[in-house]
Design an enzyme around this catalytic site. Structure first.
Site, mmCIF file in Angstrom:
data_model
loop_
_atom_site.group_PDB
_atom_site.id
_atom_site.type_symbol
_atom_site.label_atom_id
_atom_site.label_comp_id
_atom_site.label_asym_id
_atom_site.label_seq_id
_atom_site.Cartn_x
_atom_site.Cartn_y
_atom_site.Cartn_z
ATOM 1 N N SER A 265 4.386 0.500 -1.964
ATOM 2 C CA SER A 265 3.628 -0.489 -2.734
ATOM 3 C C SER A 265 4.494 -1.701 -3.056
ATOM 4 C CB SER A 265 3.153 0.133 -4.044
ATOM 5 O OG SER A 265 4.264 0.289 -4.907
ATOM 6 N N LYS A 266 3.841 -2.722 -3.594
ATOM 7 C CA LYS A 266 4.559 -3.938 -3.977
ATOM 8 C C LYS A 266 5.651 -3.600 -4.987
ATOM 9 C CE LYS A 266 3.850 -8.561 -5.862
ATOM 10 N NZ LYS A 266 4.574 -8.471 -7.121
ATOM 11 N N ARG A 267 5.326 -2.685 -5.885
ATOM 12 C CA ARG A 267 6.303 -2.298 -6.910
ATOM 13 C C ARG A 267 7.590 -1.749 -6.284
ATOM 14 N NH1 ARG A 267 3.871 1.804 -9.592
ATOM 15 N NH2 ARG A 267 1.863 0.884 -9.052
ATOM 16 N N ASP A 270 9.562 -4.659 -5.005
ATOM 17 C CA ASP A 270 10.196 -5.416 -6.091
ATOM 18 C C ASP A 270 11.416 -4.661 -6.623
ATOM 19 O OD1 ASP A 270 8.240 -7.259 -5.798
ATOM 20 O OD2 ASP A 270 7.044 -6.633 -7.531
#
Ligand code: GLU
Length: 509
Positions: A265-267, A270
């Site tokens: 996921s994007k998380r 990041d």
């Protein structure tokens, strides 16, 4: 005659295109090209609540940057099967919902969202889950239960309704998936999904099937998250009388987090410092209703062909152990049989490695062409020859061209600080006079090439005693590591090097 292969990438414009989506597009592209067929872009925007302005443009730009352009679809081709955007096809779907109702494969349902939510809550309280199905529908507000006149009255009075598929209570649905083999699900595990709403909008399921059929799609290659919907789609083909033209299904494995625990996921990106989107951008987040910035591979310095090569191998492998493929080679090699069933772990280090391999394919002159504007952006004026040699020396350690400057900024300006560790360890009272004498030899040297400098250094050592190459490097560049020392000094030039050494000798105590 074999049917012409037609595949589609059918994203919903609900946000930026995740790299998993790019991989789906890529596999569709490769499959289409391999079979001399068509690769279509269809925009599935039936869910108006999740519509994100700009997402469609983002998807198109991403496919273009990756070099995997559709030959047909929104923004591409001659429009034989246009329109390719579901909101523009809205008027086509109602007839198929009606056809299903007439044939007894669908029904009207009038339950409001509030009513259904209430039932769901009640079921939850007693540890059950609600499903609108062959059993529960008998006690709900739908045309299977209500008298015919009542149904008619509600529709004529413009009451909100949905059309649901009428699934049999207990029937095995079987279909073959090109990656997973036979898949079998019992309708008892499924629910009567909504196909159409009284506002005239189809849901994903109906629109997707109608479009695949009318666009003559032969293979549906999509992410694993759609596998649970596939039995429903198989039944829709059957109920609409289209079973003989049903496409073949291929559900691709998920892209997993580097530790293998769950979907990437994007998380994760990041947190671990890598992008999960192809391009930088800023789009509306429908959950928070705020603009959200996200970073992409393009801006991180990736070459599109390296990015594509990396993605191709996330879930597919070639017959041999080859890892580096041009797009044309991928087209030749690709087959659905070698797509794996299990999830593919994303590996950020390997991803960088791919870019490094592509970086190394460029000549020093080509790298210099790319480097000159980067330097100009930093107000550094150098000539092509210097930059070419700089690229030759610095590229070994780099994964990206945008790292070159940081790896060798001392080529463009003299150091003002000197690596503290090296100085602490190697600089002593004898250093200053010793390196002053060395510098005098350098000033007197008439051959400032790699071998010339090396000879001057060796002659000086023979006369004055042992000297440390790393210390010399630090005096010239300020930093402890870098390209071969004499190559570096040759490029910097005699005047610059000797000036730097004497200024270092003045600075160091
Ligand atoms: N619109 C769906 C998506 O966003 C397409 C699924 C399919 O390919 O059938 O992924």
């Amino acid at each position: 005659m074999e049917k012409r292969v037609r595949v589609r990438f059918a994203p919903s414009p609900t946000g930026p295109l995740h790299i998993g989506g790019v991989r789906t597009a890529l596999y569709n592209y490769l499959f289409a090209k391999k079979h001399g067929g068509d690769f279509i872009l269809r925009i599935e925007d039936t869910d108006q609540e999740r519509f994100v302005p700009g997402a469609e443009e983002y998807i198109i730009n991403a496919l273009k940057w990756c070099g995997i352009e559709p030959n047909e679809g929104v923004g591409f081709g001659d429009g034989t099967y246009a329109p390719y955007k579901q909101s523009e096809r809205k008027s086509m779907y109602g007839q198929y919902a009606d056809q299903l109702i007439k044939a007894g494969f669908a029904y009207y349902a009038f339950d409001t969202n509030e009513e259904l939510d209430e039932i769901r809550e009640r079921m939850k309280a007693s540890k059950g889950t609600f499903s609108y199905n062959a059993i529960t529908r008998q006690n709900l507000k739908n045309s299977l239960v209500l008298p015919e006149e009542e149904t008619k009255r509600r529709i004529d009075a413009n009451e909100n309704y949905v059309i649901r598929i009428k699934l049999p209570r207990n029937e095995e649905v079987r279909f073959q998936d090109a990656i997973r083999g036979w898949v079998q699900v019992n309708t008892a595990q499924m629910d009567d999904k909504v196909l159409y709403k009284s506002d005239g909008m189809p849901t994903y399921h109906l629109a997707n099937i109608v479009d695949d059929y009318t666009m003559k799609i032969t293979h549906v290659i999509r992410g694993e998250e759609w596998l649970p919907s596939a039995p429903l789609h198989v039944l829709l083909y059957r109920y609409l009388g289209w079973e003989s033209s049903m496409p073949e299904f291929a559900h691709l494995p998920l892209l997993l987090r580097p530790d293998g625990n769950g979907k990437l996921s994007k998380r994760d990106g990041d947190r671990l410092g890598f992008p999960v989107f192809p391009l930088n951008g800023e789009l509306l987040d429908t959950k928070t209703q705020t603009l959200e910035k996200f970073s992409g591979y393009r801006e991180a310095g990736y070459y599109p062909d390296a990015f594509i090569n990396m993605l191709a191998l996330l879930g597919w492998h070639s017959a041999g152990n080859q890892e580096l493929f041009t797009l044309d080679e991928l087209v030749k090699e690709f087959s659905l049989e070698r797509v794996s069933k299990s999830g593919a772990k994303f590996d950020p280090e390997k991803t960088k490695w791919f870019n490094q391999q592509y970086l190394r394919k460029y000549s020093d002159e080509q790298l210099a062409d790319a480097m000159m504007p980067i330097l100009a952006g930093k107000n550094i004026n150098t000539d092509k020859k210097f930059t070419t040699e700089f690229c030759r020396l610095i590229k070994e350690k780099a994964h990206f061209i945008n790292e070159f400057y940081d790896l060798g900024s001392y080529f463009f300006s003299a150091p003002t600080t000197y690596d503290a560790k090296v100085i602490e360890k190697k600089w002593n009272d004898a250093s200053k006079p010793l390196y002053t004498k060395l510098n005098e030899k350098f000033v007197a040297s008439s051959d400032w090439t790699n071998t010339g400098i090396q000879k001057a250094f060796e002659d000086a050592q023979a006369e004055l005693g042992k000297m440390d190459m790393q210390l010399l490097r630090v005096l010239v560049s300020g930093v402890a590591g870098g390209p071969q020392l004499f190559d570096m000094m040759a490029l910097l030039g005699k005047e610059e090097c000797t000036k730097r050494i004497s200024s270092a000798l003045n600075t160091l105590k």
